[in-house]
Design an enzyme around this catalytic site. Structure first.
Site, PDB file in Angstrom:
ATOM      1  N   GLU A 125      -7.764  -0.426   5.316  1.00  0.00           N
ATOM      2  CA  GLU A 125      -6.331  -0.640   5.080  1.00  0.00           C
ATOM      3  C   GLU A 125      -5.650  -1.174   6.333  1.00  0.00           C
ATOM      4  O   GLU A 125      -4.857  -2.120   6.275  1.00  0.00           O
ATOM      5  CB  GLU A 125      -5.679   0.674   4.636  1.00  0.00           C
ATOM      6  CG  GLU A 125      -6.079   1.107   3.236  1.00  0.00           C
ATOM      7  CD  GLU A 125      -5.627   2.516   2.902  1.00  0.00           C
ATOM      8  OE1 GLU A 125      -5.560   2.826   1.709  1.00  0.00           O
ATOM      9  OE2 GLU A 125      -5.350   3.298   3.829  1.00  0.00           O
TER      10      GLU A 125
ATOM     11  N   ASP B  96       0.844  -1.197   0.000  1.00  0.00           N
ATOM     12  CA  ASP B  96       0.000   0.000   0.000  1.00  0.00           C
ATOM     13  C   ASP B  96       0.878   1.246   0.000  1.00  0.00           C
ATOM     14  O   ASP B  96       2.064   1.197   0.341  1.00  0.00           O
ATOM     15  CB  ASP B  96      -0.908   0.005   1.230  1.00  0.00           C
ATOM     16  CG  ASP B  96      -2.180   0.827   1.015  1.00  0.00           C
ATOM     17  OD1 ASP B  96      -2.298   1.487  -0.041  1.00  0.00           O
ATOM     18  OD2 ASP B  96      -3.051   0.806   1.907  1.00  0.00           O
TER      19      ASP B  96
ATOM     20  N   GLY C 114      -7.090   8.830   1.020  1.00  0.00           N
ATOM     21  CA  GLY C 114      -8.143   8.282   0.161  1.00  0.00           C
ATOM     22  C   GLY C 114      -9.349   7.786   0.929  1.00  0.00           C
ATOM     23  O   GLY C 114     -10.276   7.207   0.340  1.00  0.00           O
TER      24      GLY C 114
END
Length: 314
Positions: free
Chosen positions: A173, A151, A167
């Site tokens: 995440e 990521d 984002g």
């Protein structure tokens, strides 16, 4: 030989010591006595390896300077090429840099270079991209342990602590990347900073109910002194105001972006106090999670690893 030895070197001093030993071993090979034993090209290549393979050193790239998108593509592709193998369960990040890592996984599956890879996406956007590329998807409910997660990040400090969530996907995440044995972070040099806070606002996902009260509570936290919480408006996918209504995450929550004028003194304390605040779903601090950061600069690509990274692999 040097590349093997350097994998056990985690500090600049260790790396330079290893390099010195390798150079001392290679230089005699240029003497008349052993010149017949090895081609000059082999010796030259070995000496060049000692110079180019030092972690943290920028590798020279010929040609025109790469654009920011090209730099993102380079690190995204390298992360997949170096860390993803057939049969792995992987976490796919979200954002403009992670996009290229997902793209690369799709390419290598299509070509047959990778096989039997299962991926856990960290957002609806990443899920849609992966589905179009034919990547087999799962969730942590069925695949609770991941081999690697890849990521991007919005900020990376000197200790490799991160700020993520530009984002709006930092909750998903974090839950995915915390389940990974190796967490590979991919950034360009613009994301590196001396201290978290002023470089990029800290995103905090909060429940909509009484979100203004939650914002006041966050502002009063001792470890976040000086922060100014700003409700994200418009799209959750960026922290720029592009609408009049509160941005809504994939989880149906709001985002407060915490703006700072001075670096945060203790990111771990700030993270803990946010986590203990009622109304906070998840914050954008990713502390002590990074296995390696792959950085793309105007002059090349290099890696940064936290101290003690080697021993954490066992």
């Amino acid at each position: 030989l040097f590349n093997f030895a350097r994998s056990f070197s985690t500090t600049p001093a260790q790396v330079m010591a290893t390099r010195g030993l390798a150079v001392r071993w290679l230089r005699p090979l240029r003497s008349n006595k052993v010149r017949h034993a090895l081609p000059a090209s082999v010796v030259a290549a070995g000496l060049a390896c000692c110079t180019l393979s030092i972690p943290g050193q920028k590798r020279h790239v010929t040609g025109m300077a790469a654009s920011q998108d090209e730099l993102k593509k380079q690190v995204g592709y390298k992360a997949v090429d170096d860390y993803v193998k057939s049969g792995m369960v992987i976490g796919l990040g979200t954002g403009s840099t992670a996009y290229f890592a997902v793209e690369r996984v799709g390419q290598k599956l299509k070509s047959g270079e990778l096989k039997d890879v299962v991926a856990v996406p960290t957002s609806k956007r990443t899920q849609e991209q992966a589905e179009k590329l034919g990547i087999t998807l799962a969730t942590l409910d069925t695949q609770p342990k991941l081999d690697v997660a890849i990521d991007g990040a919005d900020s990376v400090d000197k200790s490799l602590n991160l700020v993520k969530g530009g984002g709006g996907a930092h909750f998903r995440e974090k839950i995915v990347e915390a389940a990974a044995r190796t967490f590979v972070v991919i950034v360009d040099e613009s994301k590196l900073c001396d201290g978290l806070g002023p470089h990029f606002p800290i995103p905090v996902e909060v429940v909509p109910f009484c979100h203004e009260h939650t914002a006041r509570t966050i502002k009063a936290l001792p470890a976040l002194e000086g922060c100014e919480p700003v409700l994200r408006l418009g799209s959750a996918a960026n922290n720029k105001r592009d609408g009049d209504q509160p941005a809504v995450t994939d989880n149906g929550n709001y985002i407060l972006d915490l703006h700072f004028k001075k670096p945060i003194k203790d990111a771990r304390a700030a993270a803990k106090q946010l986590k203990n605040t009622i109304g906070v779903v998840e914050h954008g601090f990713f502390t002590d999670m990074t296995s390696v950061v792959i950085v793309a600069g105007k002059e090349g690509i290099y890696e940064k690893k936290p101290k003690g990274w080697l021993w954490s692999r066992f």
